[in-house]
Scaffold this active site. Structure first.
Site, mmCIF file in Angstrom:
data_model
loop_
_atom_site.group_PDB
_atom_site.id
_atom_site.type_symbol
_atom_site.label_atom_id
_atom_site.label_comp_id
_atom_site.label_asym_id
_atom_site.label_seq_id
_atom_site.Cartn_x
_atom_site.Cartn_y
_atom_site.Cartn_z
ATOM 1 N N LYS A 116 -4.834 -7.823 -5.988
ATOM 2 C CA LYS A 116 -6.023 -7.637 -5.711
ATOM 3 C C LYS A 116 -6.835 -7.936 -7.035
ATOM 4 O O LYS A 116 -7.904 -8.490 -6.981
ATOM 5 C CB LYS A 116 -6.505 -6.359 -5.441
ATOM 6 C CG LYS A 116 -6.223 -5.961 -3.842
ATOM 7 C CD LYS A 116 -7.033 -4.756 -3.280
ATOM 8 C CE LYS A 116 -6.705 -4.483 -1.810
ATOM 9 N NZ LYS A 116 -7.188 -3.417 -1.351
ATOM 10 N N LYS A 198 0.822 -11.592 5.297
ATOM 11 C CA LYS A 198 0.539 -10.781 6.256
ATOM 12 C C LYS A 198 -0.721 -11.003 6.731
ATOM 13 O O LYS A 198 -1.605 -11.741 6.166
ATOM 14 C CB LYS A 198 0.753 -9.253 5.705
ATOM 15 C CG LYS A 198 -0.467 -9.103 5.050
ATOM 16 C CD LYS A 198 -0.638 -7.338 4.542
ATOM 17 C CE LYS A 198 -1.717 -6.955 3.952
ATOM 18 N NZ LYS A 198 -2.211 -5.720 3.610
ATOM 19 N N LYS A 201 -7.662 -8.645 7.139
ATOM 20 C CA LYS A 201 -8.963 -9.026 7.433
ATOM 21 C C LYS A 201 -9.617 -9.720 6.263
ATOM 22 O O LYS A 201 -10.622 -10.212 6.577
ATOM 23 C CB LYS A 201 -9.703 -7.806 7.850
ATOM 24 C CG LYS A 201 -9.649 -6.578 6.995
ATOM 25 C CD LYS A 201 -9.949 -5.308 7.575
ATOM 26 C CE LYS A 201 -9.434 -4.234 7.284
ATOM 27 N NZ LYS A 201 -9.159 -2.923 8.098
HETATM 28 P P1 TYM Z 1 -5.155 -0.507 5.414
HETATM 29 O O1 TYM Z 1 -6.505 -0.004 5.520
HETATM 30 O O2 TYM Z 1 -5.046 -1.657 4.503
HETATM 31 O O3 TYM Z 1 -4.402 -0.619 6.766
HETATM 32 C C1 TYM Z 1 -4.347 0.523 7.379
HETATM 33 C C2 TYM Z 1 -2.744 0.415 8.114
HETATM 34 O O4 TYM Z 1 -2.211 -0.789 8.647
HETATM 35 C C3 TYM Z 1 -1.232 -1.298 8.221
HETATM 36 N N1 TYM Z 1 -1.276 -2.493 8.180
HETATM 37 C C4 TYM Z 1 -0.279 -3.624 8.957
HETATM 38 N N2 TYM Z 1 0.605 -3.309 9.623
HETATM 39 C C5 TYM Z 1 1.399 -4.284 10.067
HETATM 40 N N3 TYM Z 1 0.801 -5.600 9.810
HETATM 41 C C6 TYM Z 1 -0.191 -5.851 9.150
HETATM 42 N N4 TYM Z 1 -0.464 -6.946 9.019
HETATM 43 C C7 TYM Z 1 -0.846 -4.647 8.708
HETATM 44 N N5 TYM Z 1 -1.933 -4.678 7.800
HETATM 45 C C8 TYM Z 1 -2.157 -3.605 7.719
HETATM 46 C C9 TYM Z 1 -1.190 -0.597 6.886
HETATM 47 O O5 TYM Z 1 0.205 -0.650 6.561
HETATM 48 C C10 TYM Z 1 -1.619 0.725 7.006
HETATM 49 O O6 TYM Z 1 -0.770 1.635 7.421
HETATM 50 N N6 TYM Z 1 -4.201 2.559 1.310
HETATM 51 C C11 TYM Z 1 -4.029 2.409 2.809
HETATM 52 C C12 TYM Z 1 -5.009 3.368 3.306
HETATM 53 C C13 TYM Z 1 -4.875 4.713 2.912
HETATM 54 C C14 TYM Z 1 -3.572 5.504 3.425
HETATM 55 C C15 TYM Z 1 -3.837 6.922 2.896
HETATM 56 C C16 TYM Z 1 -2.398 5.368 4.171
HETATM 57 C C17 TYM Z 1 -5.251 5.606 2.178
HETATM 58 N N7 TYM Z 1 -4.694 6.805 2.071
HETATM 59 C C18 TYM Z 1 -2.698 7.799 2.770
HETATM 60 C C19 TYM Z 1 -1.468 6.331 4.455
HETATM 61 C C20 TYM Z 1 -1.642 7.546 3.612
HETATM 62 C C21 TYM Z 1 -4.587 1.109 3.173
HETATM 63 O O7 TYM Z 1 -5.364 0.379 2.462
HETATM 64 O O8 TYM Z 1 -4.259 0.766 4.669
#
Ligand code: TYM
Length: 334
Positions: A116, A198, A201
């Protein structure tokens, strides 16, 4: 002995636009499936979202949409606690306490921070750097046993465990050490245009990413354009990243194993396979789209759900917060 129902699940998703198929298969769909088995707590991580620049009006809209989307995907507020992260002040408070047990070196090693920072070189803010500490607090506040996530969040979870262990050693046992809960198929859904990356969005090419509110024609068109290889046989093999990705999507959506998929498409070309994947995905997303439209028409109901949700979340997390303040030596708040 602890039963499954007593085990706590925590996870969250950022409200940065509609969820992708990666979010859905890698995370949210699994959150739905475990609601009957565990005590589940799910949040919309709006505090996390502002580590990159957001337009305030859009963030507000996206947060409400993300909340409705979780419900449209099947998160049931009667079974799970669901809330908006910034509504529960414990998250920001715990972030500070844990910051003092997180090391500069370990935060510097986070691959998402590096990626990032490269993407936004003009805004490498401190929040972007300490983001995994906020995430650790999210999880530890609820004494979560398991954290259902996709592959890309594994490193952050590992860090949360290290921070928890360090705090426990410094101040005495407080936090449960959480384990990741990663699906066998679909933990890393890849871009349809560059299957070495991966699906995300934030990708500039809209054809690389299926959004879960895309209509059927759009879903099918994007799959038809998916990058594959010069071979013609549908099989899971090294070097066939595009086909492997499509197979994992098809497997996750239909429940079919790779062998079964290979047999189904024996003698058929990639065109037939891409169409079948597109149709299966579009059909599985159809009910989500319908339910989402219904929910967005009833803002009063959404508000009721997130109000009840934060009350429940605050009741659980305040207990941990109070214990943490005592452990570090703060005078009880009058
Ligand atoms: P975020 O919002 O980027 O994504 C949410 C969840 O989706 C999963 N994910 C994917 N899984 C498979 N293939 C992909 N291409 C893919 N893109 C996204 C992510 O692994 C995630 O599980 N930091 C986290 C949000 C968060 C969080 C937490 C998660 C904040 N606090 C506490 C777990 C526990 C995030 O940015 O996810």
């Amino acid at each position: 002995m602890e039963t499954q129902e007593n085990k706590v699940i925590f996870s969250a998703i950022q409200p940065t636009g509609t969820f992708t198929l990666g979010n859905y298969i890698g995370a949210v769909r699994n959150w739905v499936n475990i609601q009957d088995e565990y005590r589940c707590i799910y949040a919309i991580a709006d505090l996390h979202a502002i580590t990159v620049k957001q337009e305030p009006a859009k963030l507000r809209q996206h947060t409400l949409e993300a909340f409705a989307l979780l419900m449209a995907c099947g998160i049931d507020p009667e079974k799970s606690v669901m809330f908006i992260q910034s509504h529960n002040k414990c998250h920001a408070e715990m972030n500070w306490i844990l910051s003092c047990s997180a090391q500069f070196g370990e935060l510097s090693r986070m691959t998402q921070f590096k990626a990032k920072s490269e993407k936004h070189p003009d805004d490498i803010n401190a929040g972007l750097f300490t983001y995994p500490v906020l995430m650790a607090g999210d999880i530890l506040l609820y004494q979560a046993d398991l954290v259902p996530i996709g592959d890309d969040q594994k490193q952050h979870l590992e860090l949360a465990r290290n921070i928890a262990q360090r705090f426990n050693q410094k101040y005495g046992e407080l936090f449960k050490i959480p384990d990741p809960y990663i699906p066998k198929v679909g933990a890393r859904i890849k871009s349809l245009q560059d299957p070495t990356k991966k699906m995300s969005k934030s990708d500039e090419n809209p054809n690389s990413c299926i959004l879960i509110l895309d209509d059927k024609d759009t879903v099918i068109r994007k799959f038809k354009r998916a990058v594959t290889d010069s071979d013609t046989v549908v099989r899971y093999a090294e070097g066939k990243d595009g086909i492997n990705n499509l197979m994992s999507i098809y497997s996750a959506v239909t429940g079919k194993g790779y062998d079964e998929i290979e047999r189904e498409f024996e003698g058929k070309g990639y065109g037939d396979f891409k169409l079948a994947v597109g149709e299966a995905v579009a059909d599985s997303l159809e009910p989500v789209r319908t339910k989402f439209a219904e929910l967005m028409n009833d803002k009063a109901y959404l508000k009721e759900v997130y109000t009840n949700g934060v009350q429940a979340a605050e009741r659980i997390s305040r207990k941990t917060m109070t214990k943490a303040y005592r452990k570090v030596g703060f005078v009880d708040c009058p």
